[in-house]
Design a protein around this motif. Structure first.
Motif, mmCIF file in Angstrom:
data_model
loop_
_atom_site.group_PDB
_atom_site.id
_atom_site.type_symbol
_atom_site.label_atom_id
_atom_site.label_comp_id
_atom_site.label_asym_id
_atom_site.label_seq_id
_atom_site.Cartn_x
_atom_site.Cartn_y
_atom_site.Cartn_z
ATOM 1 N N ASN A 84 0.834 -1.195 0.000
ATOM 2 C CA ASN A 84 0.000 0.000 0.000
ATOM 3 C C ASN A 84 0.877 1.256 0.000
ATOM 4 O O ASN A 84 2.069 1.190 0.315
ATOM 5 N N SER A 85 0.277 2.367 -0.328
ATOM 6 C CA SER A 85 0.987 3.656 -0.354
ATOM 7 C C SER A 85 2.304 3.532 -1.109
ATOM 8 O O SER A 85 3.362 3.960 -0.633
ATOM 9 N N LEU A 86 2.231 2.960 -2.276
ATOM 10 C CA LEU A 86 3.447 2.701 -3.052
ATOM 11 C C LEU A 86 4.131 3.983 -3.486
ATOM 12 O O LEU A 86 3.474 5.002 -3.776
ATOM 13 N N LYS A 87 5.464 3.927 -3.534
ATOM 14 C CA LYS A 87 6.295 5.058 -3.920
ATOM 15 C C LYS A 87 7.125 4.674 -5.144
ATOM 16 O O LYS A 87 7.403 3.478 -5.348
ATOM 17 N N PRO A 88 7.555 5.638 -5.923
ATOM 18 C CA PRO A 88 8.406 5.312 -7.084
ATOM 19 C C PRO A 88 9.644 4.506 -6.693
ATOM 20 O O PRO A 88 10.092 3.651 -7.464
ATOM 21 N N GLU A 89 10.180 4.739 -5.509
ATOM 22 C CA GLU A 89 11.368 4.005 -5.071
ATOM 23 C C GLU A 89 11.079 2.543 -4.732
ATOM 24 O O GLU A 89 12.006 1.774 -4.457
ATOM 25 N N GLY A 118 10.891 -13.939 -10.166
ATOM 26 C CA GLY A 118 10.628 -12.530 -9.943
ATOM 27 C C GLY A 118 9.449 -11.991 -10.730
ATOM 28 O O GLY A 118 9.084 -12.524 -11.779
ATOM 29 N N THR A 119 8.864 -10.930 -10.201
ATOM 30 C CA THR A 119 7.779 -10.232 -10.881
ATOM 31 C C THR A 119 8.042 -8.737 -10.783
ATOM 32 O O THR A 119 8.443 -8.225 -9.738
ATOM 33 N N GLN A 120 7.849 -8.039 -11.899
ATOM 34 C CA GLN A 120 8.168 -6.613 -11.971
ATOM 35 C C GLN A 120 7.057 -5.770 -11.357
ATOM 36 O O GLN A 120 5.883 -5.932 -11.698
ATOM 37 N N VAL A 121 7.454 -4.869 -10.484
ATOM 38 C CA VAL A 121 6.542 -3.869 -9.923
ATOM 39 C C VAL A 121 7.084 -2.498 -10.308
ATOM 40 O O VAL A 121 8.236 -2.175 -10.003
ATOM 41 N N THR A 122 6.261 -1.716 -10.974
ATOM 42 C CA THR A 122 6.665 -0.383 -11.399
ATOM 43 C C THR A 122 5.684 0.641 -10.840
ATOM 44 O O THR A 122 4.478 0.515 -11.044
ATOM 45 N N VAL A 123 6.222 1.627 -10.129
ATOM 46 C CA VAL A 123 5.398 2.672 -9.530
ATOM 47 C C VAL A 123 5.726 3.985 -10.221
ATOM 48 O O VAL A 123 6.871 4.462 -10.160
ATOM 49 N N SER A 124 4.745 4.571 -10.865
ATOM 50 C CA SER A 124 4.958 5.823 -11.588
ATOM 51 C C SER A 124 4.647 7.014 -10.691
ATOM 52 O O SER A 124 3.762 6.952 -9.833
ATOM 53 N N SER A 125 5.362 8.097 -10.929
ATOM 54 C CA SER A 125 5.167 9.289 -10.091
ATOM 55 C C SER A 125 4.109 10.196 -10.663
ATOM 56 O O SER A 125 3.632 10.027 -11.769
#
Length: 125
Positions: A84-89, A118-125
């Motif tokens: 939750n509350s994911l950040k770009p980092e 592995g599975t890719q997680v990408t968080v956009s700003s």
């Protein structure tokens, strides 16, 4: 031999939520300590969260504490990470890991013998 397969990664906006899961093919899954690690581009793989065989011990990395929750379903051989509350980092490849020789949760990468792809997680700003 234990096979681990992650799923649930994807693209999410900052502030959003994502749940990644790991299916394990282990006859004695309930006897394994499990963990999530992640690796961002150009960086070393780092610890995210771990869980003991019983689920009563769940250490977290300081960077995700209060935002991420690790859980396991021993009846269905499944490990999950609610983010939750994911950040770009938080953008990284997330890996599931299993420790056959441990029942207690561990933050040490070298304690885990089995790894998913592995599975890719990408968080956009």
């Amino acid at each position: 031999q234990v096979l681990l397969e992650e799923s649930g990664g994807g693209l999410v906006q900052a502030g959003g939520s994502l749940r990644v899961s790991c299916a394990a093919s282990a006859r004695r899954f309930r006897n394994y300590a499990m963990a999530w690690f992640r690796q961002a581009p150009g960086l070393e793989r780092e610890f995210v969260a771990a869980i003991s065989w019983s689920g009563d011990s769940t250490p977290y990395a300081n960077s995700v504490k209060g935002r991420f929750t690790i859980s396991r379903d021993n009846a269905n051989n499944t490990l999950s990470l609610q983010m939750n509350s994911l950040k770009p980092e938080d953008t990284a490849v997330y890996y599931c890991a299993a420790a056959e020789s441990l029942v207690a949760a561990s933050k040490r990468e070298t304690d885990y013998e089995y790894w998913g792809q592995g599975t890719q997680v990408t968080v956009s700003s």
